[in-house]
Design a protein around this motif. Structure first.
Motif, PDB file in Angstrom:
ATOM      1  N   GLY A 112       7.008  16.974  -6.958  1.00  0.00           N
ATOM      2  CA  GLY A 112       7.672  18.227  -6.635  1.00  0.00           C
ATOM      3  C   GLY A 112       9.176  18.192  -6.875  1.00  0.00           C
ATOM      4  O   GLY A 112       9.768  19.191  -7.301  1.00  0.00           O
ATOM      5  N   THR A 113       9.789  17.054  -6.616  1.00  0.00           N
ATOM      6  CA  THR A 113      11.227  16.911  -6.859  1.00  0.00           C
ATOM      7  C   THR A 113      11.523  17.048  -8.350  1.00  0.00           C
ATOM      8  O   THR A 113      12.483  17.711  -8.760  1.00  0.00           O
ATOM      9  CB  THR A 113      11.723  15.544  -6.334  1.00  0.00           C
ATOM     10  OG1 THR A 113      11.453  15.474  -4.931  1.00  0.00           O
ATOM     11  CG2 THR A 113      13.198  15.351  -6.588  1.00  0.00           C
ATOM     12  N   TRP A 114      10.664  16.427  -9.170  1.00  0.00           N
ATOM     13  CA  TRP A 114      10.818  16.494 -10.625  1.00  0.00           C
ATOM     14  C   TRP A 114      10.682  17.943 -11.099  1.00  0.00           C
ATOM     15  O   TRP A 114      11.504  18.427 -11.871  1.00  0.00           O
ATOM     16  CB  TRP A 114       9.775  15.603 -11.297  1.00  0.00           C
ATOM     17  CG  TRP A 114       9.936  15.432 -12.775  1.00  0.00           C
ATOM     18  CD1 TRP A 114      10.579  14.416 -13.408  1.00  0.00           C
ATOM     19  CD2 TRP A 114       9.445  16.302 -13.807  1.00  0.00           C
ATOM     20  NE1 TRP A 114      10.520  14.599 -14.775  1.00  0.00           N
ATOM     21  CE2 TRP A 114       9.832  15.754 -15.045  1.00  0.00           C
ATOM     22  CE3 TRP A 114       8.731  17.488 -13.808  1.00  0.00           C
ATOM     23  CZ2 TRP A 114       9.516  16.344 -16.268  1.00  0.00           C
ATOM     24  CZ3 TRP A 114       8.416  18.093 -15.027  1.00  0.00           C
ATOM     25  CH2 TRP A 114       8.811  17.524 -16.235  1.00  0.00           C
ATOM     26  N   GLY A 141      11.110  20.676  -9.399  1.00  0.00           N
ATOM     27  CA  GLY A 141      12.274  21.438  -8.950  1.00  0.00           C
ATOM     28  C   GLY A 141      13.478  21.221  -9.843  1.00  0.00           C
ATOM     29  O   GLY A 141      14.189  22.172 -10.194  1.00  0.00           O
ATOM     30  N   ALA A 142      13.700  19.987 -10.241  1.00  0.00           N
ATOM     31  CA  ALA A 142      14.824  19.675 -11.128  1.00  0.00           C
ATOM     32  C   ALA A 142      14.613  20.276 -12.509  1.00  0.00           C
ATOM     33  O   ALA A 142      15.531  20.846 -13.105  1.00  0.00           O
ATOM     34  CB  ALA A 142      15.009  18.166 -11.222  1.00  0.00           C
ATOM     35  N   ALA A 143      13.397  20.170 -13.040  1.00  0.00           N
ATOM     36  CA  ALA A 143      13.106  20.673 -14.387  1.00  0.00           C
ATOM     37  C   ALA A 143      13.277  22.185 -14.485  1.00  0.00           C
ATOM     38  O   ALA A 143      13.685  22.696 -15.525  1.00  0.00           O
ATOM     39  CB  ALA A 143      11.693  20.268 -14.801  1.00  0.00           C
ATOM     40  N   TYR A 144      12.968  22.899 -13.414  1.00  0.00           N
ATOM     41  CA  TYR A 144      13.066  24.355 -13.434  1.00  0.00           C
ATOM     42  C   TYR A 144      14.398  24.875 -12.904  1.00  0.00           C
ATOM     43  O   TYR A 144      14.593  26.086 -12.800  1.00  0.00           O
ATOM     44  CB  TYR A 144      11.879  24.984 -12.693  1.00  0.00           C
ATOM     45  CG  TYR A 144      10.654  25.033 -13.581  1.00  0.00           C
ATOM     46  CD1 TYR A 144      10.404  26.135 -14.389  1.00  0.00           C
ATOM     47  CD2 TYR A 144       9.780  23.954 -13.638  1.00  0.00           C
ATOM     48  CE1 TYR A 144       9.299  26.178 -15.232  1.00  0.00           C
ATOM     49  CE2 TYR A 144       8.668  23.979 -14.476  1.00  0.00           C
ATOM     50  CZ  TYR A 144       8.439  25.092 -15.265  1.00  0.00           C
ATOM     51  OH  TYR A 144       7.351  25.117 -16.099  1.00  0.00           O
ATOM     52  N   GLU A 167      21.630  14.427  -8.250  1.00  0.00           N
ATOM     53  CA  GLU A 167      20.311  13.873  -7.925  1.00  0.00           C
ATOM     54  C   GLU A 167      19.244  14.431  -8.871  1.00  0.00           C
ATOM     55  O   GLU A 167      18.370  13.697  -9.338  1.00  0.00           O
ATOM     56  CB  GLU A 167      19.956  14.196  -6.478  1.00  0.00           C
ATOM     57  CG  GLU A 167      18.615  13.631  -6.043  1.00  0.00           C
ATOM     58  CD  GLU A 167      18.299  13.974  -4.597  1.00  0.00           C
ATOM     59  OE1 GLU A 167      17.246  14.623  -4.381  1.00  0.00           O
ATOM     60  OE2 GLU A 167      19.083  13.594  -3.704  1.00  0.00           O
ATOM     61  N   GLN A 168      19.325  15.724  -9.154  1.00  0.00           N
ATOM     62  CA  GLN A 168      18.355  16.325 -10.078  1.00  0.00           C
ATOM     63  C   GLN A 168      18.525  15.779 -11.495  1.00  0.00           C
ATOM     64  O   GLN A 168      17.546  15.530 -12.197  1.00  0.00           O
ATOM     65  CB  GLN A 168      18.486  17.848 -10.078  1.00  0.00           C
ATOM     66  CG  GLN A 168      17.958  18.493  -8.812  1.00  0.00           C
ATOM     67  CD  GLN A 168      18.188  19.978  -8.792  1.00  0.00           C
ATOM     68  OE1 GLN A 168      19.278  20.460  -9.142  1.00  0.00           O
ATOM     69  NE2 GLN A 168      17.175  20.731  -8.380  1.00  0.00           N
TER      70      GLN A 168
END
Length: 190
Positions: free
Chosen positions: A46-48, A50-53, A62-63
């Motif tokens: 989910g973190t990935w 969130g960063a990708a979008y 961090e992203q």
């Protein structure tokens, strides 16, 4: 000089049929080779996502760090003329390491974009040669979930020139399967 990205995905390492086949394919093609072992690539989460979008200009440090490996993997594809992918078949599909690599390289705005006409791949054109090995699943058969999936994902990112070198039936007669695959490699155009 041709730039080749060799992608390995077997948990058997150097003892893998597909690793041996990719060795022979890149030797046949010649060129400058970068090897990417996918067995250490983490799964996306989910973190990935969130960063990708998040738009690039709005990403936190961090992203950016979360996407650093993905950036590297996508840039390896951009830099290559030819991809040679080792794709052993585990339980009818691609290996978990290969799936992790594919998930990392499928990124909106980087390897594909959405348009009114649908998704558009951004990483083609490239030539791909897949070294396909299975214990008993013939490539292209109803039981083969790996090759159609690979072709679909690669087309999604804009790469449609995909061919296969196949070592089918390794569990039945490994020597014969390898001999058939080696004959296919001998016929590859450099």
């Amino acid at each position: 000089m041709t730039k080749i990205l060799r992608v390995t995905s077997s948990i058997k390492g150097p003892n893998s049929v597909t690793t041996k086949l990719t060795d022979h394919i890149v030797e046949k093609l010649g060129g400058d080779v970068t090897t990417r072992d996918t067995t250490t690539i983490p799964l996306i989460d989910g973190t990935w996502i969130g960063a990708a979008y998040t738009p690039a200009e709005d990403r936190s440090d961090e992203q950016k760090e979360t996407l650093a490996l993905s950036d590297t993997l996508i840039n390896e594809i951009r830099a290559a003329d030819v991809l040679v992918i080792g794709a052993p078949v585990y339980n009818f599909g691609v290996t978990a390491p290969l799936k992790a690599w594919l998930d990392q390289i499928c990124r909106v705005g980087e390897s594909f974009r959405y348009t009114e006409a649908g998704p558009e791949g951004l990483l083609g054109p490239k030539r791909v040669i897949v070294a396909y090995a299975s214990g008993g699943v013939p490539q292209g058969s109803a039981y083969d979930l790996a090759s159609a999936y690979l072709k679909q994902v690669l087309a999604f990112i804009g790469i449609t020139d995909v061919s296969f070198v196949t070592a089918e039936g390794v569990s039945v007669d490994e020597a014969a399967a390898l001999a058939r695959a080696e004959a296919q490699i001998a016929d590859l155009a450099a």
